[in-house]
Design a protein around this motif. Structure first.
Motif, PDB file in Angstrom:
ATOM      1  N   ASN A  90     -26.202  -0.929  -0.400  1.00  0.00           N
ATOM      2  CA  ASN A  90     -24.973  -1.433   0.306  1.00  0.00           C
ATOM      3  C   ASN A  90     -25.065  -1.326   1.650  1.00  0.00           C
ATOM      4  O   ASN A  90     -24.650  -2.270   2.463  1.00  0.00           O
ATOM      5  CB  ASN A  90     -23.617  -0.802  -0.345  1.00  0.00           C
ATOM      6  CG  ASN A  90     -23.158  -1.115  -1.770  1.00  0.00           C
ATOM      7  OD1 ASN A  90     -23.568  -2.388  -2.012  1.00  0.00           O
ATOM      8  ND2 ASN A  90     -22.419  -0.166  -2.216  1.00  0.00           N
ATOM      9  N   GLU A  91     -25.566  -0.144   2.091  1.00  0.00           N
ATOM     10  CA  GLU A  91     -25.972   0.088   3.580  1.00  0.00           C
ATOM     11  C   GLU A  91     -26.999  -0.942   4.053  1.00  0.00           C
ATOM     12  O   GLU A  91     -26.822  -1.608   5.167  1.00  0.00           O
ATOM     13  CB  GLU A  91     -26.607   1.488   3.758  1.00  0.00           C
ATOM     14  CG  GLU A  91     -26.565   1.769   5.416  1.00  0.00           C
ATOM     15  CD  GLU A  91     -25.391   2.568   5.836  1.00  0.00           C
ATOM     16  OE1 GLU A  91     -25.204   2.289   6.894  1.00  0.00           O
ATOM     17  OE2 GLU A  91     -24.373   2.455   5.128  1.00  0.00           O
ATOM     18  N   THR A 123     -27.495  -4.014   2.859  1.00  0.00           N
ATOM     19  CA  THR A 123     -26.839  -5.134   2.696  1.00  0.00           C
ATOM     20  C   THR A 123     -25.777  -5.442   4.041  1.00  0.00           C
ATOM     21  O   THR A 123     -25.978  -6.511   4.804  1.00  0.00           O
ATOM     22  CB  THR A 123     -26.131  -5.490   1.555  1.00  0.00           C
ATOM     23  OG1 THR A 123     -26.871  -5.204   0.317  1.00  0.00           O
ATOM     24  CG2 THR A 123     -25.282  -6.804   1.367  1.00  0.00           C
ATOM     25  N   GLU A 124     -25.353  -4.308   4.376  1.00  0.00           N
ATOM     26  CA  GLU A 124     -24.481  -4.234   5.829  1.00  0.00           C
ATOM     27  C   GLU A 124     -25.124  -4.561   6.872  1.00  0.00           C
ATOM     28  O   GLU A 124     -24.843  -5.343   7.996  1.00  0.00           O
ATOM     29  CB  GLU A 124     -23.515  -3.250   5.707  1.00  0.00           C
ATOM     30  CG  GLU A 124     -22.556  -3.267   4.550  1.00  0.00           C
ATOM     31  CD  GLU A 124     -21.357  -4.311   4.685  1.00  0.00           C
ATOM     32  OE1 GLU A 124     -20.829  -4.635   5.844  1.00  0.00           O
ATOM     33  OE2 GLU A 124     -20.929  -4.793   3.531  1.00  0.00           O
ATOM     34  N   SER A 173     -26.325  -8.034   7.187  1.00  0.00           N
ATOM     35  CA  SER A 173     -25.025  -8.917   7.519  1.00  0.00           C
ATOM     36  C   SER A 173     -24.841  -8.933   9.188  1.00  0.00           C
ATOM     37  O   SER A 173     -24.517  -9.791   9.854  1.00  0.00           O
ATOM     38  CB  SER A 173     -24.132  -8.559   6.867  1.00  0.00           C
ATOM     39  OG  SER A 173     -22.958  -9.124   7.355  1.00  0.00           O
ATOM     40  N   LEU A 174     -25.040  -7.632   9.569  1.00  0.00           N
ATOM     41  CA  LEU A 174     -24.762  -7.193  10.871  1.00  0.00           C
ATOM     42  C   LEU A 174     -25.942  -8.067  11.742  1.00  0.00           C
ATOM     43  O   LEU A 174     -25.589  -8.396  12.882  1.00  0.00           O
ATOM     44  CB  LEU A 174     -25.021  -5.914  11.205  1.00  0.00           C
ATOM     45  CG  LEU A 174     -24.923  -5.407  12.756  1.00  0.00           C
ATOM     46  CD1 LEU A 174     -23.476  -5.889  13.358  1.00  0.00           C
ATOM     47  CD2 LEU A 174     -25.139  -3.828  12.774  1.00  0.00           C
ATOM     48  N   GLN A 232     -25.212 -11.882  12.104  1.00  0.00           N
ATOM     49  CA  GLN A 232     -23.723 -11.786  13.104  1.00  0.00           C
ATOM     50  C   GLN A 232     -24.400 -11.756  14.380  1.00  0.00           C
ATOM     51  O   GLN A 232     -23.980 -12.388  15.312  1.00  0.00           O
ATOM     52  CB  GLN A 232     -22.653 -10.905  12.673  1.00  0.00           C
ATOM     53  CG  GLN A 232     -22.212 -11.240  11.360  1.00  0.00           C
ATOM     54  CD  GLN A 232     -20.927 -10.058  11.048  1.00  0.00           C
ATOM     55  OE1 GLN A 232     -20.747  -9.188  11.589  1.00  0.00           O
ATOM     56  NE2 GLN A 232     -20.524 -10.206   9.689  1.00  0.00           N
TER      57      GLN A 232
END
Length: 83
Positions: A31-32, A34-35, A38-39, A42
């Protein structure tokens, strides 16, 4: 014997607990990452046309990855962020 059966149950429960703990760590790390991906996506959108800001943000993300995500061998209590 009864003691052998109890020992087998105890070992089985211990193994199951350790497996669940490893699984939770794996999912948290996934999850880390994946975030972080995503960051990064962005940041690419937000920093379009701003090369100086883009380089600074990428440098910060690289520092985070090097000092946080890659600290798999350190004790979690000692691997606190230093920024």
């Amino acid at each position: 014997t009864v003691s052998g059966l109890l020992f087998s149950i105890l070992i089985g429960q211990t193994y199951a607990f350790l497996y669940q703990q490893q699984e939770a760590i794996f999912y948290a790390l996934f999850n880390e990452v994946t975030e972080a991906k995503s960051l990064l996506e962005q940041v690419a959108l937000v920093c379009q046309g701003r090369p100086a800001m883009y380089n600074k943000v990428l440098s910060s993300i690289a520092t985070y990855v090097d000092h946080d995500l890659k600290q798999l061998r350190a004790d979690p209590a000692d691997a606190r962020p230093s920024y």
